[in-house]
Design a protein around this motif. Structure first.
Motif, PDB file in Angstrom:
ATOM      1  N   TYR A 111      49.013  23.267  42.537  1.00 57.51           N
ATOM      2  CA  TYR A 111      49.213  24.568  42.971  1.00 57.51           C
ATOM      3  C   TYR A 111      47.850  24.970  44.443  1.00 57.51           C
ATOM      4  CZ  TYR A 111      52.307  27.459  39.909  1.00 57.51           C
ATOM      5  OH  TYR A 111      53.834  28.418  39.729  1.00 57.51           O
ATOM      6  N   THR A 112      46.951  24.195  44.011  1.00 59.86           N
ATOM      7  CA  THR A 112      45.896  23.636  45.111  1.00 59.86           C
ATOM      8  C   THR A 112      46.758  23.469  46.127  1.00 59.86           C
ATOM      9  OG1 THR A 112      44.394  23.863  42.933  1.00 59.86           O
ATOM     10  CG2 THR A 112      43.907  22.859  45.026  1.00 59.86           C
ATOM     11  N   GLU A 113      47.080  22.243  45.984  1.00 62.09           N
ATOM     12  CA  GLU A 113      47.686  21.842  47.116  1.00 62.09           C
ATOM     13  C   GLU A 113      48.513  22.723  48.227  1.00 62.09           C
ATOM     14  OE1 GLU A 113      50.942  18.305  48.951  1.00 62.09           O
ATOM     15  OE2 GLU A 113      49.808  18.306  46.238  1.00 62.09           O
ATOM     16  N   SER A 114      49.654  23.162  47.181  1.00 58.08           N
ATOM     17  CA  SER A 114      50.362  24.509  48.247  1.00 58.08           C
ATOM     18  C   SER A 114      49.566  25.663  48.551  1.00 58.08           C
ATOM     19  CB  SER A 114      51.492  24.613  46.925  1.00 58.08           C
ATOM     20  OG  SER A 114      50.798  25.731  46.034  1.00 58.08           O
ATOM     21  N   SER A 115      48.377  26.106  47.969  1.00 63.87           N
ATOM     22  CA  SER A 115      47.838  27.504  48.480  1.00 63.87           C
ATOM     23  C   SER A 115      47.163  26.204  50.011  1.00 63.87           C
ATOM     24  CB  SER A 115      46.411  27.607  47.485  1.00 63.87           C
ATOM     25  OG  SER A 115      45.684  28.264  48.019  1.00 63.87           O
ATOM     26  N   GLU A 116      46.421  25.022  49.543  1.00 65.62           N
ATOM     27  CA  GLU A 116      45.759  25.504  51.088  1.00 65.62           C
ATOM     28  C   GLU A 116      47.289  24.659  52.477  1.00 65.62           C
ATOM     29  OE1 GLU A 116      44.161  21.030  49.573  1.00 65.62           O
ATOM     30  OE2 GLU A 116      42.780  22.330  48.518  1.00 65.62           O
ATOM     31  N   ALA A 117      48.013  24.429  51.813  1.00 65.94           N
ATOM     32  CA  ALA A 117      49.162  24.057  53.028  1.00 65.94           C
ATOM     33  C   ALA A 117      49.278  25.562  53.533  1.00 65.94           C
ATOM     34  CB  ALA A 117      50.417  23.151  52.525  1.00 65.94           C
ATOM     35  N   PHE A 118      49.843  26.542  52.270  1.00 65.61           N
ATOM     36  CA  PHE A 118      49.575  27.751  52.385  1.00 65.61           C
ATOM     37  C   PHE A 118      49.147  28.766  53.775  1.00 65.61           C
ATOM     38  CE2 PHE A 118      52.837  28.017  49.272  1.00 65.61           C
ATOM     39  CZ  PHE A 118      54.023  28.132  49.686  1.00 65.61           C
ATOM     40  N   GLU A 119      47.408  28.343  53.747  1.00 64.42           N
ATOM     41  CA  GLU A 119      46.429  28.603  54.303  1.00 64.42           C
ATOM     42  C   GLU A 119      46.588  27.934  55.628  1.00 64.42           C
ATOM     43  OE1 GLU A 119      41.575  30.128  53.734  1.00 64.42           O
ATOM     44  OE2 GLU A 119      42.707  28.163  53.122  1.00 64.42           O
ATOM     45  N   ARG A 120      46.321  27.016  55.636  1.00 65.81           N
ATOM     46  CA  ARG A 120      47.182  26.285  57.421  1.00 65.81           C
ATOM     47  C   ARG A 120      47.936  26.896  57.695  1.00 65.81           C
ATOM     48  NH1 ARG A 120      45.984  21.763  54.206  1.00 65.81           N
ATOM     49  NH2 ARG A 120      48.087  21.236  54.599  1.00 65.81           N
TER      50      ARG A 120
END
Length: 209
Positions: A111-120
């Motif tokens: 979820y941390t990885e996906s959250s950061e990618a979605f923000e990008r």
């Protein structure tokens, strides 16, 4: 997006997705997306999207093994297409699987990885969902202060983008966290607003919670 029969099929399936998830029509969702997988076999981008849809419904119906396999397959294919938004979506859905399996460390990483990618990529609706799930993981780990902070961050994004169903879910989670912190009035306010939104949306799964 590719057209033809496969495009029309997936378009109908995608239109059903929100309604099916909110109203708990999991078996119907599986049937629709599994058929979309068959008719998009020769159309890569459409096929991967159908796999994600089927995987999402299978996981929520309780067939985690099949759903996870479909999500992993879609993830691999979307990596080949270099589609970061859809890669992140697959990673987030696999985070859901990890939570169901009780592997909170793995779920937190995903979820941390996906959250950061979605923000990008600027997909703030999905970023907020990932943050809300991180809040839920923090709560299960016995860290209500972190859970509250993550939940409030998710809700702020969801309100800014008029994401009513996401806001309703995040508020329900936040209400339980506020109870754990001994903040009764704040808990009641969050749960009351969540209930109001769930009734407005006919969000049956959330109403049951």
């Amino acid at each position: 997006m590719e057209g033809g029969e496969g495009g029309a099929e997936l378009g109908c399936a995608a239109a059903h997705r929100w309604d099916g998830l909110v109203r708990g029509r999991m078996s119907e969702g599986v049937r629709i997306f599994e058929h979309a997988i068959d008719v998009t076999a020769s159309k890569p981008a459409l096929h991967e999207s159908a796999l994600v849809g089927a995987g999402t419904f299978n996981v929520r119906r309780g067939d985690r093994r099949r759903g996870a396999a479909q999500l992993e397959a879609a993830l691999s294919l979307f990596r080949e297409l270099d589609d970061e938004d859809e890669v992140s979506r697959c990673i987030a859905e696999l985070g859901h699987v990890a939570v169901d399996d009780g592997d909170l460390d793995r779920a937190f990483e995903l979820y941390t990885e996906s959250s950061e990618a979605f923000e990008r990529v600027g997909n703030f609706t999905r970023q907020a969902v990932a943050l809300s799930n991180l809040a839920a993981i923090a709560a299960r780990r016995g860290d209500p202060a972190t859970a509250a902070a993550q939940g409030e961050r998710a809700i702020a994004i969801q309100r800014a983008h008029s994401d009513l169903d996401g806001t309703a879910v995040s508020l329900a989670n936040l209400g339980r966290v506020r109870l754990a912190l001994g903040e009764g009035e704040a808990a009641r306010a969050a749960l009351r607003e969540s209930l109001t939104l769930a009734l407005r949306l006919d969000y049956r799964m959330l109403l049951a919670y």
